[in-house]
Scaffold this active site. Structure first.
Site, PDB file in Angstrom:
ATOM      1  CG  HIS A 114      -4.741  -5.957  -0.261  1.00 19.16           C
ATOM      2  ND1 HIS A 114      -6.609  -6.272  -0.190  1.00 19.16           N
ATOM      3  CD2 HIS A 114      -5.476  -6.938  -1.424  1.00 19.16           C
ATOM      4  CE1 HIS A 114      -7.168  -7.034  -0.315  1.00 19.16           C
ATOM      5  NE2 HIS A 114      -6.653  -7.582  -1.520  1.00 19.16           N
ATOM      6  CE1 TYR A 143      -8.888  -3.195   0.218  1.00 16.49           C
ATOM      7  CE2 TYR A 143      -8.402  -1.485  -1.011  1.00 16.49           C
ATOM      8  CZ  TYR A 143      -7.954  -2.046  -0.074  1.00 16.49           C
ATOM      9  OH  TYR A 143      -7.137  -2.704   0.574  1.00 16.49           O
ATOM     10  NE  ARG A 150      -2.425  -5.952   6.918  1.00 18.57           N
ATOM     11  CZ  ARG A 150      -3.467  -6.124   6.803  1.00 18.57           C
ATOM     12  NH1 ARG A 150      -4.136  -6.933   7.490  1.00 18.57           N
ATOM     13  NH2 ARG A 150      -3.885  -6.135   5.434  1.00 18.57           N
ATOM     14  CG  PHE A 198     -13.286   0.955   6.614  1.00 22.95           C
ATOM     15  CD1 PHE A 198     -12.902   0.029   5.792  1.00 22.95           C
ATOM     16  CD2 PHE A 198     -14.451   0.111   7.645  1.00 22.95           C
ATOM     17  CE1 PHE A 198     -12.996  -0.939   5.379  1.00 22.95           C
ATOM     18  CE2 PHE A 198     -14.598  -1.464   7.280  1.00 22.95           C
ATOM     19  CZ  PHE A 198     -13.854  -1.618   6.330  1.00 22.95           C
ATOM     20  CB  THR A 230      -7.641  -6.597  10.257  1.00 19.02           C
ATOM     21  OG1 THR A 230      -7.698  -6.970   9.399  1.00 19.02           O
ATOM     22  CG2 THR A 230      -8.424  -4.690   9.257  1.00 19.02           C
ATOM     23  CG  ASN A 287      -3.505  -2.401   6.250  1.00 18.29           C
ATOM     24  OD1 ASN A 287      -3.491  -2.204   5.843  1.00 18.29           O
ATOM     25  ND2 ASN A 287      -4.566  -3.639   7.160  1.00 18.29           N
ATOM     26  NE  ARG A 303      -5.893 -11.985   4.636  1.00 19.78           N
ATOM     27  CZ  ARG A 303      -6.774 -11.060   4.965  1.00 19.78           C
ATOM     28  NH1 ARG A 303      -6.670 -10.179   4.001  1.00 19.78           N
ATOM     29  NH2 ARG A 303      -7.574 -10.705   6.122  1.00 19.78           N
ATOM     30  CD  GLU A 321      -8.599  -9.290  -4.059  1.00 17.84           C
ATOM     31  OE1 GLU A 321      -9.130  -8.652  -3.123  1.00 17.84           O
ATOM     32  OE2 GLU A 321      -7.453 -10.093  -3.066  1.00 17.84           O
ATOM     33  CE  LYS A 370      -4.199  -2.315   2.410  1.00 19.09           C
ATOM     34  NZ  LYS A 370      -4.852  -2.103   3.634  1.00 19.09           N
TER      35      LYS A 370
HETATM   36  P1  DAT Z   1      -7.528  -6.810   5.025  1.00 19.19           P
HETATM   37  O1  DAT Z   1      -7.334  -6.474   4.675  1.00 19.19           O
HETATM   38  O2  DAT Z   1      -6.777  -7.736   6.841  1.00 19.19           O
HETATM   39  O3  DAT Z   1      -8.075  -8.310   4.845  1.00 19.19           O
HETATM   40  P2  DAT Z   1     -10.129  -5.740   5.332  1.00 19.19           P
HETATM   41  O4  DAT Z   1     -10.350  -6.544   4.259  1.00 19.19           O
HETATM   42  O5  DAT Z   1     -11.601  -6.219   6.531  1.00 19.19           O
HETATM   43  O6  DAT Z   1      -9.016  -6.279   6.548  1.00 19.19           O
HETATM   44  O7  DAT Z   1     -10.733  -4.265   5.623  1.00 19.19           O
HETATM   45  C1  DAT Z   1      -9.855  -3.717   4.247  1.00 19.19           C
HETATM   46  C2  DAT Z   1      -8.825  -2.273   5.110  1.00 19.19           C
HETATM   47  O8  DAT Z   1     -10.068  -1.333   5.544  1.00 19.19           O
HETATM   48  C3  DAT Z   1      -7.608  -3.075   5.935  1.00 19.19           C
HETATM   49  O9  DAT Z   1      -6.897  -3.341   5.626  1.00 19.19           O
HETATM   50  C4  DAT Z   1      -7.899  -1.386   6.828  1.00 19.19           C
HETATM   51  C5  DAT Z   1      -9.321  -1.264   5.938  1.00 19.19           C
HETATM   52  N1  DAT Z   1      -9.445  -0.878   7.728  1.00 19.19           N
HETATM   53  C6  DAT Z   1     -10.406  -2.051   7.741  1.00 19.19           C
HETATM   54  N2  DAT Z   1     -11.485  -1.766   9.010  1.00 19.19           N
HETATM   55  C7  DAT Z   1     -11.734  -0.481   9.698  1.00 19.19           C
HETATM   56  C8  DAT Z   1     -12.104   0.004  10.151  1.00 19.19           C
HETATM   57  N3  DAT Z   1     -12.432  -0.772  11.279  1.00 19.19           N
HETATM   58  N4  DAT Z   1     -11.284   1.319  10.599  1.00 19.19           N
HETATM   59  C9  DAT Z   1     -10.525   1.556   9.235  1.00 19.19           C
HETATM   60  N5  DAT Z   1     -10.307   1.098   8.418  1.00 19.19           N
HETATM   61  C10 DAT Z   1     -10.196  -0.092   8.172  1.00 19.19           C
HETATM   62 MG    MG Z   2      -9.415  -8.238   3.057  1.00 12.77          MG
END
Ligand code: DAT
Ligand code: MG
Length: 140
Positions: A123, A50, A103, A58, A92, A120, A86, A134, A10
């Site tokens: 991805h 996304y 992370r 978010f 996350t 973080n 993962r 993806e 990222k």
């Molecule tokens: P991951 O990247 O671990 O698969 P995710 O798919 O649930 O997590 O979310 C995608 C991204 O969105 C994540 O890397 C960071 C952001 N994100 C997720 N939950 C969030 C939250 N509660 N507040 C702010 N950003 C968030």
């Molecule tokens: Mg995800």
């Protein structure tokens, strides 16, 4: 099972010059980086990537963050590549990510970005379906 996964470093990872460190960790864990390139995501690509998060609180911040600078997109391959990537990434929220994970080890002091998104670094696809979807966006 031999799998392919999609991975993306990222904007915070590139801005902090952590690309080499992150790619090295992926290779050291035994996964292969089959293809990688640095790109600036278009708003359309960001929305496609996304799409499962559309409508979440978010989401808008996440799209702004992910289009705020260049990213590196990668095609990863190996035994159980999806779960192993993962695991290597960690939780996350980097504040909850274990030591030994990307992370966890590489988190910055303030993980909340200006748009309220969690920064973080990386991805990784969360399932075979996500990986197929993806990878198709970036590696046709
Ligand atoms: P991951 O990247 O671990 O698969 P995710 O798919 O649930 O997590 O979310 C995608 C991204 O969105 C994540 O890397 C960071 C952001 N994100 C997720 N939950 C969030 C939250 N509660 N507040 C702010 N950003 C968030
Ligand atoms: Mg995800």
């Amino acid at each position: 099972m031999l799998e392919k996964s999609f991975c993306m470093i990222k904007p915070d990872g590139l801005a902090r010059d952590l690309e080499k460190e992150i790619l090295k960790r992926i290779e050291l864990t035994g996964l292969r980086i089959e293809a990688s390139r640095s790109v600036a995501l278009t708003p359309a690509e960001a929305a496609e990537l996304y799409q499962p998060h559309a409508g979440k609180p978010f989401y808008d911040g996440l799209i702004k963050f992910i289009t705020s600078g260049p990213v590196t997109v990668c095609q990863i391959a190996g035994e159980d590549a999806i779960a192993r990537l993962r695991q290597l990434m960690g939780a996350t929220d980097p504040r909850a990510a274990a030591a030994g994970t990307i992370r966890g080890d590489l988190r910055e002091a303030d993980v909340i970005g200006e748009h309220g998104t969690i920064k973080n670094l990386i991805h990784g696809s969360d399932s075979p379906e996500s990986a197929r979807r993806e990878l198709a966006i970036f590696f046709g």
